[in-house]
Design an enzyme around this catalytic site. Structure first.
Site, PDB file in Angstrom:
ATOM      1  N   THR A 129       0.892  -1.163   0.000  1.00 43.16           N
ATOM      2  CA  THR A 129       0.000   0.000   0.000  1.00 43.16           C
ATOM      3  C   THR A 129       0.926   1.209   0.000  1.00 43.16           C
ATOM      4  OG1 THR A 129      -1.565  -1.193   1.412  1.00 43.16           O
ATOM      5  CG2 THR A 129      -1.860   1.165   1.312  1.00 43.16           C
TER       6      THR A 129
ATOM      7  N   ASP B 131      -8.755  -2.471   3.631  1.00 41.88           N
ATOM      8  CA  ASP B 131      -8.934  -1.320   4.520  1.00 41.88           C
ATOM      9  C   ASP B 131      -8.749   0.027   3.839  1.00 41.88           C
ATOM     10  OD1 ASP B 131      -6.126  -2.353   4.371  1.00 41.88           O
ATOM     11  OD2 ASP B 131      -5.712  -0.453   5.387  1.00 41.88           O
TER      12      ASP B 131
HETATM   13  N1  GLY Z   1      -3.873  -2.734   3.041  1.00 44.80           N
HETATM   14  C1  GLY Z   1      -4.293  -2.937   1.729  1.00 44.80           C
HETATM   15  C2  GLY Z   1      -5.213  -4.037   1.529  1.00 44.80           C
HETATM   16  O1  GLY Z   1      -5.270  -4.984   2.328  1.00 44.80           O
HETATM   17  O2  GLY Z   1      -5.916  -4.013   0.554  1.00 44.80           O
END
Ligand code: GLY
Length: 323
Positions: free
Chosen positions: A192, A223
């Site tokens: 991310t 998330d």
């Molecule tokens: N943190 C990014 C995802 O799990 O999509």
């Protein structure tokens, strides 16, 4: 062959970073390039990419832009850098294409915007910003979000233009494994990008963007576009951007959990450690977080082997990075 040092690697020592993060007063910017940064890869591109992103954010603040403008500018640099799992270079779904999620939040007004499962936007953070500024909504997804982005004048590109040879090769490996052992046997690798910014008047903002977990099911959303989990900002608390396994981060609303701790008196650095501890203890999750407090103090923490990240404050000539 490149051999990455297993020890902590950064522009500064741990103690020097701690001192820099604990200083008060904005403007300042922190960025992350994901808590899934590989231990076996040359860290140079991660250092360079995160430094460039943090410096782009600070330039916006020094030019009079808002904290939200700064977080967005930093996020765009990382979305455009093919070494990071967001925008160009994003991880592929099990179908072999890219589905992107992004969100942003302004701590002064609590305005927030997000897009999920978009396939044809070079910079999904720009669409999230338009949702934030131009609609009464917070989260738009799929074809509706893409149509809105088009109406907003955001350039579309073919999905294939977002796919790098490196991600295609990783997909091929995972696809072969999935065919041998089943799709659920594939370990979901993390990645991310995110940015948090604080201006000189205590206004904070955050932006986060991702291609999600590798070989995710089409339609899976983590998330990143969820306000409170992937991104949060409130001038009365702090701004935070999460990275790591979305399914775990969602369960503990990690970004808000960190910001509430700052509101309750923790330093951003200790709030980051506590939020990542919560992720591990309550959701058995791996990940990391960056935080900017309204008083200019900053924080970061992660419970994975590496998280690429960088920080810059007004008065510094260049950002300081670590992996
Ligand atoms: N943190 C990014 C995802 O799990 O999509």
């Amino acid at each position: 062959m490149f051999r990455a040092p297993m020890a902590y690697a950064g522009d500064l020592s741990q103690a020097e970073f701690d001192e820099l993060l604990d200083r008060r007063g904005g403007p300042a910017v922190v960025v992350h390039g994901g808590a899934g940064t590989r231990v076996d890869a040359d860290p140079t591109p991660y250092f360079e990419g995160t430094r460039r992103a943090a410096e782009a954010g600070l330039r916006v603040l020094l030019g009079g832009g808002s904290a939200l403008d700064a977080a967005q500018a930093a996020a765009i640099v990382l979305e455009d850098d093919p070494h990071f799992n967001a925008g160009t270079g994003a991880a592929l779904t099990s179908n072999g294409d890219v589905e992107l999620d992004a969100s942003c939040m302004d701590g002064t007004t609590l305005r927030a915007g997000a897009v999920a499962c978009v396939k044809n936007l070079k910079n999904p953070i720009l669409a999230a910003r338009r949702v934030c500024d131009d609609t009464p909504h917070v989260l738009m997804c799929g074809p509706g979000a893409e149509a809105f982005a088009r109406e907003s004048g955001i350039a579309e590109i073919p999905n294939s233009a977002l796919i790098t040879p490196r991600q295609r090769a990783r997909w091929q490996e995972l696809h072969e494994q999935a065919q041998r052992e089943g799709a659920d046997s594939v370990r979901r690798k993390l990645g991310t990008i995110g940015a948090v910014a604080v201006d000189g008047r205590g206004h904070v903002a955050a932006a986060t963007s991702t291609g999600g977990t590798m070989y995710k099911r089409p339609g899976r959303v983590g998330d990143t576009p969820i306000i409170g989990a992937g991104t949060y900002a409130d001038d009365h608390e702090a701004a935070a951007s999460s990275t790591g396994l979305g399914e775990a981060i969602l369960k503990v609303s990690m970004a808000r959990a960190a910001c509430v701790r700052v509101r309750d008196g923790a330093s951003p650095r200790s709030a980051a450690v506590a939020a990542v501890g919560l992720l591990r203890e309550r959701a058995q999750g791996e990940g990391g977080i960056i935080i900017a407090g309204p008083d200019g103090r900053l924080g970061w923490a992660y419970n994975t082997p590496r998280m690429s990240r960088a920080v810059i404050r007004a008065g510094m000539n260049s950002a300081k990075a670590a992996v």
